[in-house]
Design a protein around this motif. Structure first.
Motif, PDB file in Angstrom:
ATOM      1  N   PHE A 134       0.809  -1.280  -0.039  1.00  0.00           N
ATOM      2  CA  PHE A 134       0.115   0.024  -0.119  1.00  0.00           C
ATOM      3  C   PHE A 134       1.000   1.317  -0.053  1.00  0.00           C
ATOM      4  N   ALA A 135       2.025   1.418   0.833  1.00  0.00           N
ATOM      5  CA  ALA A 135       2.758   2.420   0.802  1.00  0.00           C
ATOM      6  C   ALA A 135       3.446   2.612  -0.435  1.00  0.00           C
ATOM      7  N   GLU A 136       3.696   1.491  -1.417  1.00  0.00           N
ATOM      8  CA  GLU A 136       4.282   2.048  -2.772  1.00  0.00           C
ATOM      9  C   GLU A 136       3.034   2.571  -3.577  1.00  0.00           C
ATOM     10  N   ILE A 137       1.753   1.955  -3.506  1.00  0.00           N
ATOM     11  CA  ILE A 137       0.764   2.566  -4.097  1.00  0.00           C
ATOM     12  C   ILE A 137       0.643   4.037  -3.700  1.00  0.00           C
ATOM     13  N   TYR A 138       0.695   4.394  -2.470  1.00  0.00           N
ATOM     14  CA  TYR A 138       0.392   5.653  -1.862  1.00  0.00           C
ATOM     15  C   TYR A 138       1.427   6.698  -2.578  1.00  0.00           C
ATOM     16  N   ARG A 139       2.662   6.156  -2.711  1.00  0.00           N
ATOM     17  CA  ARG A 139       3.840   6.912  -2.826  1.00  0.00           C
ATOM     18  C   ARG A 139       3.631   7.136  -4.613  1.00  0.00           C
ATOM     19  N   SER A 140       3.095   6.214  -5.190  1.00  0.00           N
ATOM     20  CA  SER A 140       3.158   6.651  -6.603  1.00  0.00           C
ATOM     21  C   SER A 140       1.845   7.398  -6.917  1.00  0.00           C
ATOM     22  N   GLY A 141       0.908   7.339  -6.150  1.00  0.00           N
ATOM     23  CA  GLY A 141      -0.096   8.638  -6.113  1.00  0.00           C
ATOM     24  C   GLY A 141       0.349   9.956  -5.884  1.00  0.00           C
ATOM     25  N   ILE A 142       1.194  10.151  -4.630  1.00  0.00           N
ATOM     26  CA  ILE A 142       1.481  11.289  -4.147  1.00  0.00           C
ATOM     27  C   ILE A 142       2.475  11.997  -5.277  1.00  0.00           C
ATOM     28  N   ASP A 143       3.257  10.928  -5.916  1.00  0.00           N
ATOM     29  CA  ASP A 143       4.258  11.509  -6.772  1.00  0.00           C
ATOM     30  C   ASP A 143       3.678  11.915  -8.160  1.00  0.00           C
ATOM     31  N   SER A 144       2.465  11.400  -8.453  1.00  0.00           N
ATOM     32  CA  SER A 144       1.872  11.866  -9.591  1.00  0.00           C
ATOM     33  C   SER A 144       1.057  13.341  -9.452  1.00  0.00           C
ATOM     34  N   MET A 145       0.872  13.803  -8.324  1.00  0.00           N
ATOM     35  CA  MET A 145       0.163  14.909  -8.280  1.00  0.00           C
ATOM     36  C   MET A 145       1.143  16.182  -8.784  1.00  0.00           C
ATOM     37  N   PRO A 146       0.377  16.941  -9.660  1.00  0.00           N
ATOM     38  CA  PRO A 146       1.251  17.924 -10.198  1.00  0.00           C
ATOM     39  C   PRO A 146       1.529  19.173  -8.938  1.00  0.00           C
ATOM     40  N   ILE A 147       2.807  19.621  -9.169  1.00  0.00           N
ATOM     41  CA  ILE A 147       3.563  20.511  -8.423  1.00  0.00           C
ATOM     42  C   ILE A 147       2.603  21.762  -8.080  1.00  0.00           C
ATOM     43  N   GLY A 148       1.922  22.206  -9.311  1.00  0.00           N
ATOM     44  CA  GLY A 148       1.073  23.285  -8.986  1.00  0.00           C
ATOM     45  C   GLY A 148      -0.064  23.063  -7.948  1.00  0.00           C
ATOM     46  N   GLN A 149      -0.408  22.194  -7.594  1.00  0.00           N
ATOM     47  CA  GLN A 149      -1.304  21.856  -6.658  1.00  0.00           C
ATOM     48  C   GLN A 149      -0.805  22.449  -5.066  1.00  0.00           C
ATOM     49  N   TYR A 150       0.389  21.899  -4.946  1.00  0.00           N
ATOM     50  CA  TYR A 150       1.203  22.204  -3.781  1.00  0.00           C
ATOM     51  C   TYR A 150       1.434  23.923  -3.755  1.00  0.00           C
ATOM     52  N   GLU A 151       1.716  24.462  -5.064  1.00  0.00           N
ATOM     53  CA  GLU A 151       2.393  25.832  -4.868  1.00  0.00           C
ATOM     54  C   GLU A 151       1.234  26.586  -4.630  1.00  0.00           C
ATOM     55  N   ALA A 152       0.043  26.290  -5.364  1.00  0.00           N
ATOM     56  CA  ALA A 152      -1.308  27.006  -5.124  1.00  0.00           C
ATOM     57  C   ALA A 152      -1.561  26.983  -3.509  1.00  0.00           C
ATOM     58  N   ALA A 153      -1.638  26.017  -2.958  1.00  0.00           N
ATOM     59  CA  ALA A 153      -1.844  25.862  -1.663  1.00  0.00           C
ATOM     60  C   ALA A 153      -0.918  26.389  -0.808  1.00  0.00           C
ATOM     61  N   GLU A 154       0.469  26.354  -1.173  1.00  0.00           N
ATOM     62  CA  GLU A 154       1.255  27.418  -0.397  1.00  0.00           C
ATOM     63  C   GLU A 154       1.182  28.882  -0.458  1.00  0.00           C
ATOM     64  N   ILE A 155       0.801  29.361  -1.806  1.00  0.00           N
ATOM     65  CA  ILE A 155       0.389  30.958  -1.841  1.00  0.00           C
ATOM     66  C   ILE A 155      -0.806  31.296  -1.075  1.00  0.00           C
ATOM     67  N   LEU A 156      -1.825  30.102  -1.024  1.00  0.00           N
ATOM     68  CA  LEU A 156      -2.938  30.594  -0.055  1.00  0.00           C
ATOM     69  C   LEU A 156      -2.524  30.430   1.308  1.00  0.00           C
ATOM     70  N   GLY A 157      -1.386  30.042   1.717  1.00  0.00           N
ATOM     71  CA  GLY A 157      -1.122  30.055   3.151  1.00  0.00           C
ATOM     72  C   GLY A 157      -1.325  28.738   3.920  1.00  0.00           C
ATOM     73  N   TYR A 158      -1.858  27.732   3.012  1.00  0.00           N
ATOM     74  CA  TYR A 158      -1.972  26.372   3.810  1.00  0.00           C
ATOM     75  C   TYR A 158      -0.862  26.045   4.381  1.00  0.00           C
ATOM     76  N   SER A 159      -0.732  25.148   5.545  1.00  0.00           N
ATOM     77  CA  SER A 159       0.379  24.692   6.363  1.00  0.00           C
ATOM     78  C   SER A 159       0.656  23.258   5.687  1.00  0.00           C
TER      79      SER A 159
END
Lengths: 215, 265, 279
Positions: A101-126
């Motif tokens: 399951f860890a490997e499945i989760y990891r592949s899922g997390i790695d497939s997320m576009p960086i833009g989602q992290y950046e948008a959240a960061e700009i909006l001030g999400y922890s």
């Protein structure tokens, strides 16, 4: 042995199969997430140990792992293992499936576009908010098909518990088949597995459908 | 170390069972179906070769009849399927005829077998009654297992007094569990038990027997001609001393070999 | 596709809530001697930039000139290698004499991040949230504001974006122009002092570009402080108070759009503008 007795004996075995299946899922699904965090740890030794753990869990037969979890405490440390069989089974199954399951989760997390992290960061999400509110919900949708595969494999893998004399439905089928010189128990076991997996697939399909509101 | 070797062997056995055995040879090929993990009758020897009393005796029978020997190791649970599918010509692997008289065409019985209770030295179990409330191990689909499941002619009532009957895939794991203290006793054929104890001192049988039976070779029901050919060969091997010579290599079962030279019968 | 003119006509008069118009001379952002390189390749060389309240600054330049990197440094998506960044009265990044770059503490950084918003080229909406939730999530989760109040404001914002009827839709059902307008609403919902746009129309077809530019123009009229990296030259000329032309990691020319576009002083600027006209 009448057909009715055979059926009820094997139904009892199926309950033990389902018990092992459910407890394994309850343990390994969350544990897999913890394993991903350890693997992604910035403290390198922890990441390395996690890598080795995943490699061993995926690189050796589950049956061998079950034997090591059960006999290990006695042969390595001389501990009494009386009454420890079911616990060892659970540890073995949970540790093994958590790695997958860890490997499945990891592949899922790695497939997320960086833009989602950046948008959240700009909006001030922890970091935690970003993961829980933005990343995880999308990861779950992405990995659901792989998780379904793994869960269905788990239903069938429970038969390996017979290595530790756990009378789940398949080892009962073998025993009854041998003593009755009949193929019928295997047929019954096959139907039980099929029905169980049909239910699993149906439930997973419902969950997948409930997430199809967005692309 | 030896114990982990045993665990490793179990895994190896499984792998080999999966791969099966399908080599084609010319002339009459006699396909010997057996359980790869049933020492000393059939097992993998120290060289990784298939060995055991039954294997050697079968090879001698093939040589006598001019047949080519072919080993067909299988999962013991699948023995009937293998035989009926024609993957092997016989089941010859410490195979108990008692209780299965009508299911196969049987050769003459070549070995006696007794089911015993194996306990560690110093155990407080000294009789079958003492097994009440104890955890007893057995291998699935063996005569000892059948005996404990049979309430009419077997030891089903005794089994009901156990705290639990732990059913293992192989005796190797059951014995590991006995050594590790996971269970109190093992119900097992005397020959298999002797084999286990020969490499691991500190264990003994209870004096009381659990049951007794005979080993023979099982053929498909319509294969009476083949059965006769094997019977003839067996008797000849007894008469020329081969049977005895092979038996002497397996001291733990030698005393149970029951075929006698024809002039002595 | 909806008629964009019709939609835009609804977007008049941004209220005081959307745009802070007090204190016109206030300096919102100061960037001093910003240095940035990637694997030894220098991308920004000693960049200085000051943005005052109500200013609209357009940054133009060829690709690879460092303009997007400058924006990413200003919003802390990239860490600078030297220089200082100040928002209002708070020093976010300083560099010591020995050259050590020091970002301020986590708590203060969290406060500083509330001063600005960023609109991405690729929108980066949250696909699993409805349009309304995209706009509401950050004010509720980050600013811990009252949900009902935030929803009221979010609906007003969406209405001004011409998207009132899209509130319950998901981003995947919207056109690119509509998605970018949701992204602008999402940024405005945080009530930033300054809004950055990183090539906001580069991913859009020409007709969809128009509806997004109209929104930005509207914001400019409302005196929203903005820094816009863009390839839309006529838009930059018409909307901004100041144009910055960047090339090779430096600011080549900077000034009133009439001067930069009409009478560029630097040869490189002329070349760049000429190449644009040829296209």
């Amino acid at each position: 042995m009448t057909f009715g007795t055979m059926l009820s004996t094997m139904a009892a075995g199926m309950l033990k199969t389902i018990l092992l299946f459910v407890l394994t899922l309850l343990g390994s699904l969350p544990l897999g997430m913890i394993v991903v965090f350890l693997k992604k740890s910035k403290f390198k030794p922890i990441a390395w140990i996690t890598d080795i753990y995943i490699a061993v869990m995926r690189g050796t037969p589950l049956m061998l792992q079950l034997l090591v979890w059960y006999f290990g405490p006695y042969y390595l440390f001389g501990f009494s293992i009386r009454g420890y069989k079911f616990t060892a089974l659970l540890i073995g199954f949970i540790m093994n499936y958590a790695a997958y399951f860890a490997e499945i989760y990891r592949s899922g997390i790695d497939s997320m576009p960086i833009g989602q992290y950046e948008a959240a960061e700009i909006l001030g999400y922890s970091k935690i908010q970003t993961f829980m509110k933005i990343i995880l919900p999308q990861v779950i949708k992405r990995i659901l098909p792989s998780v379904t595969n793994e869960v269905i494999t788990l239903v069938k893998d429970t038969s390996l518990a017979s290595a530790l004399a756990y009378s789940e439905v398949f080892s009962l089928a073998k025993q009854i088949s041998a003593s009755q010189t009949s193929f019928m128990p295997f047929l019954i076991a096959g139907i039980f597995y099929f029905v169980a997996n049909y239910v699993v697939a149906w439930i997973m399909n419902r969950i997948e459908k409930s997430m199809q509101y967005y692309k | 170390m030896k114990k982990f070797l045993a665990i490793g062997l179990t895994v190896l056995t499984l792998a080999m069972l999966l791969s099966g055995c399908n080599t084609k040879k010319e002339g009459k090929v006699f396909k010997h179906g057996f359980d790869l993990d049933y020492p000393p009758y059939s097992y993998i020897d120290d060289n990784g070769e298939v060995g055991g009393f039954d294997v050697e005796l079968c090879k001698a029978v093939c040589e006598y009849n001019g047949w080519t020997y072919e080993a067909v190791p299988f999962n013991w649970d699948a023995k009937d399927a293998e035989l009926n599918a024609g993957n092997c010509d016989c089941i010859w692997s410490g195979f108990t005829r008692n209780g299965r008289e009508d299911d196969y065409t049987w050769s003459m019985s070549y070995s006696d077998n007794t089911q015993m209770i194996l306990v560690p030295d110093g155990s407080d179990i000294t009789s079958l009654e003492d097994l009440a409330g104890k955890a007893v191990g057995v291998q699935t689909a063996t005569s000892a297992y059948d005996l404990l499941q049979d309430s009419e002619e077997g030891q089903g009532e005794l089994c009901a007094t156990f705290a639990s009957l732990e059913i293992y895939d192989t005796y190797t794991i059951a014995f590991n569990d006995l050594q590790a203290g996971g269970i109190d006793a093992i119900a097992i054929d005397i020959t298999s038990g002797n084999y286990l104890m020969s490499g691991n001192p500190g264990y003994h049988f209870l004096d009381e027997e659990l049951g007794s039976e005979q080993y023979a070779i099982g053929f498909r029901k319509d294969d009476t001609e083949l059965c006769e050919q094997v019977n003839t060969a067996l008797q000849a091997l007894v008469d020329n001393g081969t049977y005895d010579a092979i038996g002497q290599k397996y001291p733990e079962i030698y005393e149970f070999l029951c075929l006698k030279p024809s002039n002595a019968q | 596709m909806m008629n964009s003119d019709n939609e835009v006509s609804k977007m008049t008069n941004f209220s005081e809530e959307t745009v802070n118009t007090s204190n016109p001379e206030k300096v919102i952002l100061t960037m001093n001697k910003i240095q940035k390189s990637f694997d030894g390749l220098v991308v920004l060389k000693d960049i200085n930039l000051t943005v005052r309240h109500g200013e609209v600054v357009s940054i133009i330049g060829p690709s690879g000139s460092g303009k997007s990197t400058l924006l990413r440094c200003a919003t802390f998506l990239e860490k600078i290698d030297g220089g200082e960044i100040i928002y209002l009265d708070k020093k976010a990044v300083t560099t010591s004499f020995s050259g050590k770059v020091c970002y301020t503490g986590k708590a203060e950084m969290k406060e500083i991040k509330k001063y600005f918003g960023l609109v991405f080229q690729q929108f980066n909406l949250f696909p699993h949230h409805s349009v309304l939730k995209n706009v509401m999530e950050a004010p509720v989760n980050v600013l811990k504001r009252d949900k009902a109040e935030v929803e009221k404001e979010a609906r007003i914002l969406l209405e001004k974006m011409g998207l009132a009827d899209k509130a319950d839709q998901y981003p995947c059902n919207l056109s690119g122009g509509q998605q970018q307008r949701v992204a602008i609403a999402r940024a405005l919902a945080m009530k930033p002092e300054i809004l950055f746009f990183d090539e906001p129309t580069s991913a859009l077809d020409p007709e969809l570009t128009i509806e997004v530019l109209k929104i930005i123009r509207q914001l400019a009229e409302e005196k929203m402080t903005m820094v816009i990296v863009t390839h839309e030259m006529s838009f930059a000329a018409n909307v901004s108070n100041r144009v910055i032309f960047m090339d090779g990691g430096v600011i080549v020319e900077e000034g009133d759009p009439k001067d930069v576009f009409g009478n560029p002083r630097q040869e490189r600027t002329k070349q760049f503008l000429k190449s644009y006209k040829e296209e």
